[in-house]
Write an enzyme that holds these catalytic residues in place. Structure first.
Site, PDB file in Angstrom:
ATOM      1  N   GLU A   1       1.054  -1.410  -0.383  1.00 60.28           N
ATOM      2  CA  GLU A   1      -0.207   0.088   0.121  1.00 60.28           C
ATOM      3  C   GLU A   1       0.737   1.320   0.326  1.00 60.28           C
ATOM      4  OE1 GLU A   1      -3.597  -1.350   2.736  1.00 60.28           O
ATOM      5  OE2 GLU A   1      -1.825  -0.431   3.494  1.00 60.28           O
TER       6      GLU A   1
ATOM      7  N   ASP B   1      -8.042  -4.121   9.837  1.00 62.78           N
ATOM      8  CA  ASP B   1      -7.184  -3.881   8.035  1.00 62.78           C
ATOM      9  C   ASP B   1      -7.149  -4.250   7.307  1.00 62.78           C
ATOM     10  OD1 ASP B   1      -5.522  -5.776   8.968  1.00 62.78           O
ATOM     11  OD2 ASP B   1      -3.737  -4.046   9.533  1.00 62.78           O
TER      12      ASP B   1
END
Lengths: 354, 354
Positions: free
Chosen positions: A71, A242
């Site tokens: 990410e 998450d």
């Protein structure tokens, strides 16, 4: 023709970016002290949450693969731009690698030049813990002094230290499906002066705890906590859910809780919240800090911080580290930027380097 | 308790990431030679364009401010993930800074660990030029040997060398609103053996050119080329229109051209194409290379490569550099990743470093 360069020209100051290696990050944290570092870092995060509307925000940009995710997490205000690179690969641990590694950059918005490159594996562990403890200041019962911690991996000790430094929590009840993980955490946290109980089940761990931290790593819909394990008045600090397809709490717990989040567009995709309809009401943590929304109302309410980690926390952490380097110069200078004498003559710089 | 560590433990090999500084990038490029480097790099870009559908693609993530933009450009295939950080600040040049600076990272998709951190200011200049020349192989008139270059900044010489290395173009006609920029480029390119004409207007520069490269930096809707300046059969290599509100060509030119682009969702936002309706037909460059779409059809057609720069080109460049390091080891080893003995014991690593 360019002047004949007998010697290789040295890059100018503009070419160098301060770089904090893992080794220097450890020196910096140890020089300041882990708990003071966490307290100061939380103050930076708090300050940035209070000016939340000033930030250029976006959900993180994720690239998913079979084994994990990579990410990029950017955020910017009028002066600085920051981003973090972070991966999450639950299988890594079994192969001797970190589940999460990260690094990040802080830049000047005015000219786009980086002003800091830093390791962020350690720094992410610290900022995640600081954010959790900061949220608990507004959400946990006032007299909380016992925390259950389910999942005793790399994040566990940082959470414990942040909750002691910021909320005064000194009694811990630990459980992990892998007893070796719990033994490691018990050893580390006992050495730090905590009152620690090694529990043999999640049910045992939550007994008498006013705060429950869940921090497990498997990428799946897991049920670390079932509904009957969560009594009234508890604060849930849910760290491990998450990423899409990765949750820790039974859906019924969410329905009994008031849910607090960092950035709703991201939490609805990645957090425990992914189990609920898109319009389920949530409260943004920053608005609680700013006083425009309620945090904990009473002693019976179940509060849930559905934490997924947001780019502004990394921005705050990079800003904090950069400021700390002024008094604790634990950094190297990295030749990251091309800096020709004439900015238009990049080619000439290359040729003269021969 | 951890063993008492009298000496600071050295980070293991896992902790280190090969780092190519600007200085080492110059060594690498000069060791290989600029034109061979451009040819080989174009071959990597070509190979990746041919397997375009395999990539995880996204428009770059841009953070705009008054003076410029900072962007993250990720792309991934099944084995590697790459991203570039790049800024664009036209005013920088006047203050002694580069308009564009960049760096990038290549990682393993399997475990998320970076395998290369590299400067990309030079590398971006090289990959942009290699991509332009590669596109021209499919789009420019076959016998083209004269190129006009309008905008003689940092990108100019790289474009010229790529068009010579890949397309055999050796005659250049240069113009810039700043005569000092043209003088710099004329000096550099004459020294490289080009036949160069210093022109006093854009109109003069395009005379007799079969290829026109526009590469100016101002962030505005500019009209570097008007409709009457572009005759039939010309190939337009439009580099400078690469951000919302920044274009170089008069709209009428676009309407007379067949438009070739890298990644339509990005080019429609950033390229010359932002001047046209959202459904204006374009051809994706990769499909021309793959043989499923036509490139140049005849000698009268005006072809326009509306180049904005796409993440796959940076991915190819990082992949190329990493491969080159095996025979040309111009890199340092950077302590970027935390690597505790037990991956779950990040805290123990910090404490033992005291």
């Amino acid at each position: 023709m360019p002047p004949a360069a007998a010697t290789r020209p040295a890059p100018s100051d503009l070419a160098f970016v301060p770089f904090v290696s893992v080794d220097n990050m450890m020196r910096l944290v140890n020089a300041i002290g882990v708990e003071p570092f966490l307290r100061e870092l939380a103050a930076y995060i708090h300050a940035d949450f209070l000016r939340w509307p000033e930030f250029d925000k976006t959900p993180r940009v994720a690239s998913h693969s079979r084994d994990g995710v990579i990410e990029l997490m950017p955020a910017a205000d009028a002066r600085h731009y920051g981003f973090k690179y972070v991966n999450g690969h639950p299988k890594n641990m079994r192969e001797g690698y970190q589940t999460v590694t990260a690094f990040g950059v802080l830049s000047s918005v005015a000219n786009g030049y980086p002003v800091l490159l830093s390791e962020m594996t350690l720094l992410t562990a610290l900022r995640t813990a600081a954010t959790s403890a900061l949220a608990a200041q507004f959400l946990a019962p006032r007299d909380a002094d016992v925390m259950a911690m389910i999942g005793n991996g790399a994040q566990c000790e940082f959470q414990a230290l942040a909750f002691r430094a910021i909320n005064g929590v000194n009694r811990l009840r630990l459980y992990d499906i892998d007893p070796n993980a719990t033994a490691k955490a018990v050893r580390n946290l006992t050495a730090q002066g905590f009152d620690v109980v090694h529990c043999l089940s999640a049910e045992a761990a939550v007994e008498g705890a006013q705060i429950i931290t869940t921090c497990t790593a498997d990428k799946q819909y897991a049920t670390i906590l079932t509904d009957n394990m969560v009594g009234s008045g508890v604060h849930l600090n849910a760290i491990g859910g998450d990423c899409p397809g990765k949750t820790e709490l039974h859906r019924d717990i969410l329905l009994r809780s008031d849910i607090f989040v960092e950035y709703p567009p991201q939490t609805r995709i990645e957090g425990e919240l992914q189990q609920l309809p898109k319009d389920h009401p949530v409260t943004e943590l920053w608005s609680v800090m700013a006083g425009t929304a309620k945090g904990r109302r009473d002693g019976k309410q179940i509060t849930l911080f559905d934490s997924v980690g947001f780019a502004i926390e990394d921005f705050s952490a990079l800003r904090f580290v950069r400021d700390m380097l002024e008094t604790h110069p634990h950094f190297d200078r990295l030749d990251l930027l091309a800096d020709p004498d004439d900015p238009r003559d990049l080619f000439g710089m290359l040729i003269r380097a021969r």
